[in-house]
Scaffold this motif. Sequence first.
Motif, PDB file in Angstrom:
ATOM      1  N   SER A  39       0.821  -1.208   0.000  1.00  0.00           N
ATOM      2  CA  SER A  39       0.000   0.000   0.000  1.00  0.00           C
ATOM      3  C   SER A  39       0.858   1.262   0.000  1.00  0.00           C
ATOM      4  O   SER A  39       0.570   2.226  -0.732  1.00  0.00           O
ATOM      5  N   THR A  43       0.933   3.984  -2.949  1.00  0.00           N
ATOM      6  CA  THR A  43       0.543   5.362  -2.637  1.00  0.00           C
ATOM      7  C   THR A  43       1.603   6.349  -3.097  1.00  0.00           C
ATOM      8  O   THR A  43       1.288   7.394  -3.693  1.00  0.00           O
ATOM      9  N   ASP A  99      -8.022   2.673   4.478  1.00  0.00           N
ATOM     10  CA  ASP A  99      -7.428   2.136   3.256  1.00  0.00           C
ATOM     11  C   ASP A  99      -8.481   1.932   2.171  1.00  0.00           C
ATOM     12  O   ASP A  99      -8.241   2.208   0.987  1.00  0.00           O
ATOM     13  N   GLY A 103      -8.552   3.745  -1.461  1.00  0.00           N
ATOM     14  CA  GLY A 103      -8.511   2.931  -2.667  1.00  0.00           C
ATOM     15  C   GLY A 103      -9.701   3.167  -3.567  1.00  0.00           C
ATOM     16  O   GLY A 103      -9.575   3.186  -4.807  1.00  0.00           O
ATOM     17  N   ARG A 130      -6.353  10.877   0.184  1.00  0.00           N
ATOM     18  CA  ARG A 130      -5.237  10.073   0.671  1.00  0.00           C
ATOM     19  C   ARG A 130      -4.726  10.608   2.017  1.00  0.00           C
ATOM     20  O   ARG A 130      -4.457   9.853   2.947  1.00  0.00           O
ATOM     21  N   ASP A 192      -2.898   1.436  -7.418  1.00  0.00           N
ATOM     22  CA  ASP A 192      -3.080   1.981  -6.081  1.00  0.00           C
ATOM     23  C   ASP A 192      -4.310   1.390  -5.408  1.00  0.00           C
ATOM     24  O   ASP A 192      -4.281   1.004  -4.233  1.00  0.00           O
ATOM     25  N   ALA A 196      -4.420  -1.093  -2.104  1.00  0.00           N
ATOM     26  CA  ALA A 196      -5.228  -0.727  -0.935  1.00  0.00           C
ATOM     27  C   ALA A 196      -6.142  -1.884  -0.540  1.00  0.00           C
ATOM     28  O   ALA A 196      -6.331  -2.173   0.651  1.00  0.00           O
ATOM     29  N   CYS A 200      -6.243  -4.018   3.014  1.00  0.00           N
ATOM     30  CA  CYS A 200      -7.471  -4.298   3.769  1.00  0.00           C
ATOM     31  C   CYS A 200      -7.609  -5.796   4.046  1.00  0.00           C
ATOM     32  O   CYS A 200      -7.992  -6.199   5.154  1.00  0.00           O
TER      33      CYS A 200
END
Length: 423
Positions: A39, A43, A99, A103, A130, A192, A196, A200
């Motif tokens: 992640s 990011t 997250d 996402g 973000r 991205d 994410a 999770c």
Amino acid sequence: METIPRPPSASREANANGHPLPLRWKRTIAIIWTGQADSILATIAATFAVLWHITATADSALMLSAAGIASLLPVALLSPLGGVAADRFNKRHVMIAADGIAGAFSLALAVAVGLGFSSMLLLLSLLAARATAQAFHGPSLMALMPELVPERDMVRINTLDQTLSSGSAIIGPAVGIALYTAWGFSAVLVMDALCAALACLCLAVARLPYARSDAPSSAGVTADLRDGAAAIAHDRPVAALLVMVMLAMLLFLPLGTLSPLMTYDWFGGGGFAASLVEAAAGIGLLVGSVAMLAWGGGKRLVGVLAVAGALIGAGCIVCGLLPRDAFPVYVALIGLVFAATAAFNAPVIPLMQKRVPAEKFGRVMGLFGSLSTLASPVGLAIAGPAAEALGVNRWFIVCGALLVVAMIVASASCSLRSLDEGA
């Protein structure tokens, strides 16, 4: 026949908050940080792609400044609320929600860009989303750290997170620009969103028996914020630590922003030279993080903070004293300064964990992060005019000298030294 009592299992050691750790707690660490690593990398790649897209389409310093504000301001303003959420709710759920929402924003923007709907407002919204997610995710992760490892590993778990961030800072922009060039902006945003989702999933399957808050619900968010502020204000060692960190942020972080100007104005370098400095900073941060991860910081963490801060200041002084033809030395010094920065950052959470009750840790760290983050724009507001008046190289010397003095004073503080004694 008399029954011999079974001794407690040696493998059921306690975490930093005194709760029994799961038997396979190291596997939990591996699962969570696998998702976090992906992640963080995605990011950084997506953020760099957004900034490059703004550069390529708008060619506007004003828009890039707006992007910087969108990336920073929500963290500074909303981290206290993120800390309250960490103390009130299940930390796993807070992080998954953060997250997941971030996402979803990336995926929605990818669809919009793919359909031809792209605007600066959408790009700034992604950066702000973000940053908002980080304002809630960060305090929950910091509050969860003492529940994941024994106290002896608190420095290492904090440094692990920093190691992932510094490693991603080195390769993330390259990944982002490679995907942007090969498949377009939408591809970076889809990556991205997928990373994410992986973060999770890792949080969902990890065994986190102490993620749920057992603290009684307070009268309201305002009362929680007041409670967190009181926990800092009424604890002199914690307040002294906050002042120490804020001074470091105030004096040092603006120098990172001025570093390209130092490269261009003093050493006469161009864009490639500036990228070498950025790479050296990332490598130094990674090397310092790995060293702290292996060492663990020892028992005198305030001493580590003071020495590391003084080394940062000394490095900045030497950078400012370099002649114009010593650019390679400047690059090497920047690497060393950021290695010391990694050593400075690593002990902060373990020192806080010793003093702050677990049920208040989230809101205190939220306020702590907010105040220390706000020190950076204040420092920039001072550094810009000062560097213009004195020259950027002389401002490096001034800030470095002030930082060394601040660390000497801090090392003599009884309040700060008491943090190492658990007083």
